[in-house]
Write an enzyme that holds these catalytic residues in place. Sequence first.
Site, PDB file in Angstrom:
ATOM      1  N   ASP A  10      11.028   5.663  12.507  1.00 39.52           N
ATOM      2  CA  ASP A  10       9.898   4.985  11.854  1.00 39.52           C
ATOM      3  C   ASP A  10       8.784   4.844  12.900  1.00 39.52           C
ATOM      4  O   ASP A  10       8.998   5.111  14.087  1.00 39.52           O
ATOM      5  CB  ASP A  10      10.337   3.588  11.363  1.00 39.52           C
ATOM      6  CG  ASP A  10       9.197   2.813  10.723  1.00 39.52           C
ATOM      7  OD1 ASP A  10       8.455   3.394   9.912  1.00 39.52           O
ATOM      8  OD2 ASP A  10       9.016   1.617  11.039  1.00 39.52           O
ATOM      9  N   SER A  11       7.640   4.368  12.450  1.00 35.58           N
ATOM     10  CA  SER A  11       6.542   4.130  13.384  1.00 35.58           C
ATOM     11  C   SER A  11       6.859   2.949  14.314  1.00 35.58           C
ATOM     12  O   SER A  11       6.254   2.818  15.369  1.00 35.58           O
ATOM     13  CB  SER A  11       5.264   3.836  12.610  1.00 35.58           C
ATOM     14  OG  SER A  11       5.449   2.700  11.795  1.00 35.58           O
ATOM     15  N   CYS A  73      10.470   5.814   6.950  1.00 37.11           N
ATOM     16  CA  CYS A  73       9.056   5.423   6.925  1.00 37.11           C
ATOM     17  C   CYS A  73       8.446   6.058   5.675  1.00 37.11           C
ATOM     18  O   CYS A  73       8.530   7.284   5.502  1.00 37.11           O
ATOM     19  CB  CYS A  73       8.384   5.950   8.190  1.00 37.11           C
ATOM     20  SG  CYS A  73       6.590   5.784   8.183  1.00 37.11           S
ATOM     21  N   GLU A 152       5.680  -6.626  12.975  1.00 31.10           N
ATOM     22  CA  GLU A 152       5.882  -6.208  14.377  1.00 31.10           C
ATOM     23  C   GLU A 152       5.718  -7.399  15.338  1.00 31.10           C
ATOM     24  O   GLU A 152       6.300  -7.424  16.405  1.00 31.10           O
ATOM     25  CB  GLU A 152       4.873  -5.117  14.764  1.00 31.10           C
ATOM     26  CG  GLU A 152       5.082  -3.778  14.052  1.00 31.10           C
ATOM     27  CD  GLU A 152       6.143  -2.891  14.700  1.00 31.10           C
ATOM     28  OE1 GLU A 152       6.311  -2.945  15.923  1.00 31.10           O
ATOM     29  OE2 GLU A 152       6.820  -2.151  13.944  1.00 31.10           O
ATOM     30  N   CYS A 184       7.025   0.208   1.945  1.00 31.74           N
ATOM     31  CA  CYS A 184       6.836   0.380   3.391  1.00 31.74           C
ATOM     32  C   CYS A 184       8.063  -0.261   4.011  1.00 31.74           C
ATOM     33  O   CYS A 184       8.430  -1.391   3.639  1.00 31.74           O
ATOM     34  CB  CYS A 184       5.566  -0.324   3.858  1.00 31.74           C
ATOM     35  SG  CYS A 184       5.427  -0.420   5.661  1.00 31.74           S
ATOM     36  N   HIS A 186       8.568  -1.661   6.668  1.00 31.45           N
ATOM     37  CA  HIS A 186       8.339  -2.934   7.358  1.00 31.45           C
ATOM     38  C   HIS A 186       8.419  -4.129   6.390  1.00 31.45           C
ATOM     39  O   HIS A 186       8.697  -5.247   6.813  1.00 31.45           O
ATOM     40  CB  HIS A 186       6.951  -2.970   8.006  1.00 31.45           C
ATOM     41  CG  HIS A 186       6.850  -2.256   9.312  1.00 31.45           C
ATOM     42  ND1 HIS A 186       6.825  -0.884   9.421  1.00 31.45           N
ATOM     43  CD2 HIS A 186       6.767  -2.736  10.588  1.00 31.45           C
ATOM     44  CE1 HIS A 186       6.717  -0.552  10.701  1.00 31.45           C
ATOM     45  NE2 HIS A 186       6.682  -1.655  11.419  1.00 31.45           N
TER      46      HIS A 186
HETATM   47  N1  DGL Z   1       7.096   1.468   8.084  1.00 26.26           N
HETATM   48  C1  DGL Z   1       6.210   2.513   7.732  1.00 26.26           C
HETATM   49  C2  DGL Z   1       6.220   2.830   6.268  1.00 26.26           C
HETATM   50  O1  DGL Z   1       7.249   2.704   5.645  1.00 26.26           O
HETATM   51  C3  DGL Z   1       4.893   2.648   8.415  1.00 26.26           C
HETATM   52  C4  DGL Z   1       4.068   1.464   8.689  1.00 26.26           C
HETATM   53  C5  DGL Z   1       2.890   1.863   9.537  1.00 26.26           C
HETATM   54  O2  DGL Z   1       3.127   2.366  10.624  1.00 26.26           O
HETATM   55  O3  DGL Z   1       1.735   1.726   9.078  1.00 26.26           O
HETATM   56  O4  DGL Z   1       5.244   3.271   5.716  1.00 26.26           O
END
Ligand code: DGL
Length: 269
Positions: A10-11, A73, A152, A184, A186
């Site tokens: 993931d990012s 992600c 984060e 997302c 996150h």
């Molecule tokens: N967690 C990621 C997603 O599912 C990316 C969040 C990001 O880096 O903007 O899209």
Amino acid sequence: MSNRPIGVFDSGLGGLTVLKEIKKILPNEDIVYFGDTARVPYGPRSKEAVKKYTFQAINFLMEKDVKAIVIACNTATARALSEAKEQYDIPIIGVIEAGARTAAYTTKNNIVGVIGTDGTIRSKAYEREIAKINKDIKIVDKACPLFVPIAEEGWANNEVAKLTAKIYLEELINKDIDCLVLGCTHYPILMRTIGETVGEKIILVNPAKETAKDLKKTMQEKNILNNTQRTQAKYEYYVSDIPDKFYVIAKEFIDQDIENVEKIEIQKY
Ligand code: DGL
């Protein structure tokens, strides 16, 4: 049968929400996790940039000799999954198909809310996947980019998170959605705040659970599950920037001691 590890990326921290589900149903599998913390967030970036980052992450995981990869992600899945599947010869799984499927079978009134990053919402990937299952489902979507830095930062349940959720989600609640896809990875970190904001009548869909099931099914079909008898699988964590913060928040989130987080030079890949 294969005792090689599974790669998850993931990012940043978001992919841990998927790793957590994978660990539950595949406790015997070693996992290599990569969080591209030097370049988070992916959400506002161009399709080309996200694609490049995704391929670099996959190349890094390939070097770790993984037997399958989960693009944990949504933004990277929306932008790069189909090309990645064509270019690599191991199974590569994204999160959007699983999330879309869960939402399509969850909604009763056929009005589904989808929240995600700017990139995911702009891609319309959820709309396309849900339409493949049921064309009558109406999608109400909204980008909620601030949820990523809030997660984060470890602020998932504080006043800033609550106010942000209220401002972002009010509009969706007023449009009669009966389920809301956390599009997302996150966002499940903010599950409690989001749930309290939308109220219990709106069901929250976390694509991570179904993604983990998809992974297990694919690995069964390909006969690459790890069948060795052991007490504890091995988890390795890598990031592309200073590991300190990742280490603290990740530990709290997956509720398990993380021995070591190593910084790598992702530009090399
Ligand atoms: N967690 C990621 C997603 O599912 C990316 C969040 C990001 O880096 O903007 O899209």
